[in-house]
Design an enzyme around this catalytic site. Structure first.
Site, short mmCIF file in Angstrom:
data_model
loop_
_atom_site.label_atom_id
_atom_site.label_comp_id
_atom_site.label_asym_id
_atom_site.label_seq_id
_atom_site.Cartn_x
_atom_site.Cartn_y
_atom_site.Cartn_z
N GLY A 1 0.87 -1.34 0.01
CA GLY A 1 0.01 0.04 0.16
C GLY A 1 0.79 1.22 -0.06
O GLY A 1 1.96 1.37 -0.27
N CYS A 2 0.15 2.35 0.29
CA CYS A 2 0.93 3.79 0.32
C CYS A 2 2.07 3.77 1.20
O CYS A 2 2.23 3.12 2.34
CB CYS A 2 -0.10 4.70 0.66
SG CYS A 2 0.78 6.28 0.94
N TYR A 3 3.31 3.85 0.74
CA TYR A 3 4.63 3.97 1.52
C TYR A 3 4.72 4.88 2.64
O TYR A 3 5.53 4.91 3.60
CB TYR A 3 5.70 4.09 0.47
CG TYR A 3 5.74 5.33 -0.46
CD1 TYR A 3 5.41 6.61 -0.04
CD2 TYR A 3 5.95 5.24 -1.91
CE1 TYR A 3 5.45 7.70 -1.15
CE2 TYR A 3 5.79 6.26 -2.84
CZ TYR A 3 5.68 7.47 -2.46
OH TYR A 3 5.54 8.55 -3.17
N TRP A 4 3.77 5.85 2.57
CA TRP A 4 3.57 6.80 3.96
C TRP A 4 3.41 5.95 5.15
O TRP A 4 4.35 5.98 6.09
CB TRP A 4 2.57 7.61 3.49
CG TRP A 4 2.70 8.71 2.56
CD1 TRP A 4 3.93 9.04 2.06
CD2 TRP A 4 1.74 9.65 2.05
NE1 TRP A 4 3.67 10.21 1.02
CE2 TRP A 4 2.42 10.25 1.03
CE3 TRP A 4 0.45 9.75 2.22
CZ2 TRP A 4 1.59 11.27 0.04
CZ3 TRP A 4 -0.31 10.69 1.49
CH2 TRP A 4 0.40 11.51 0.44
#
Length: 230
Positions: A52-55
């Site tokens: 998913g989102c790397y954040w």
């Protein structure tokens, strides 16, 4: 927010109008891997994971004891510019993180345990929560035979035990290339702690990490130094 994330969020808005609701696996304790590397001192090692989102992925592992650095980026088959390739809809790269860790403090298997139980939902296919598309798929990119053996054995172990309600979608693939993203995309949670996305999607993962793995939780996160990032 990068052009890629803007387009990703736009795609989400469109897809959610036509896609059925999907029940997400909540973070929970899961069995430790039965096959793992021994904990021993030595040179730093790396693990590359997509989920998913790397954040959020970066934010979770920056709070794990034994982790020395976490870099957000893309993995997979990429052109010279991962963002440019994705802008042209050649979705062969996934949002990923590269974790550098001390094998004397934490094992590769423990990193995978956190990855599967807290950092993302391994049963979702080509999406993670509100983010939709193959760039948000779940994948473990191994760098040697030992990592491949541990990852495959753990996926089989969790699948056989029926730990998750749906089949595990995580791919186990050799690492081809990791491309770090711009500084503005690094340490995003630390820079934007009050953004709605961070509050809704990322902070619950951090809370779960602290609740489920208190012995591995690091209060002061390991932040990324741009000077040391390759």
């Amino acid at each position: 927010m990068s052009r890629f994330h803007f387009l990703g969020r736009l795609l989400v808005t469109i897809v959610l109008f036509v896609a059925p609701a999907i029940a997400r696996e909540a973070p929970k304790p899961i069995p430790a891997p039965s096959v793992d590397a021994s904990r021993q001192g030595g040179d730093s090692q790396t693990a590359v994971l997509a989920g998913g989102c790397y954040w959020g992925m970066q934010g979770v592992f920056e709070h794990v004891k034994g982790v020395k650095q976490v870099v957000a980026g893309f993995s997979g088959h990429m052109s010279s510019s991962a963002e440019d390739q994705l802008m042209h809809r050649s979705f062969t790269a996934t949002e990923s993180i590269r974790i550098t860790y001390d094998p004397g403090q934490i094992t590769y298997g423990q990193i995978l345990q956190i990855y599967f139980s807290v950092a993302h939902d391994p049963t979702e296919v080509d999406r993670q929560g509100p983010d939709v598309g193959p760039q948000y798929s779940s994948a473990i990119y191994y760098s040697d035979d030992n990592q491949q053996k541990i990852a495959n054995a753990y996926v089989a172990q969790l699948q056989s035990a029926g730990v998750f309600a749906a089949p595990i979608a995580t791919r186990v693939e050799p690492l081809v290339r990791f491309h770090a993203v711009a500084d503005s995309e690094q340490d995003y949670i630390l820079k934007h702690p009050t953004s709605s996305y961070v509050l809704d999607e990322d902070m619950p993962m951090l809370a779960a990490l602290k609740r489920i793995y208190p012995a591995l939780y690091l209060d002061s996160p390991v932040t990324l130094s741009a000077a040391s990032r390759s």
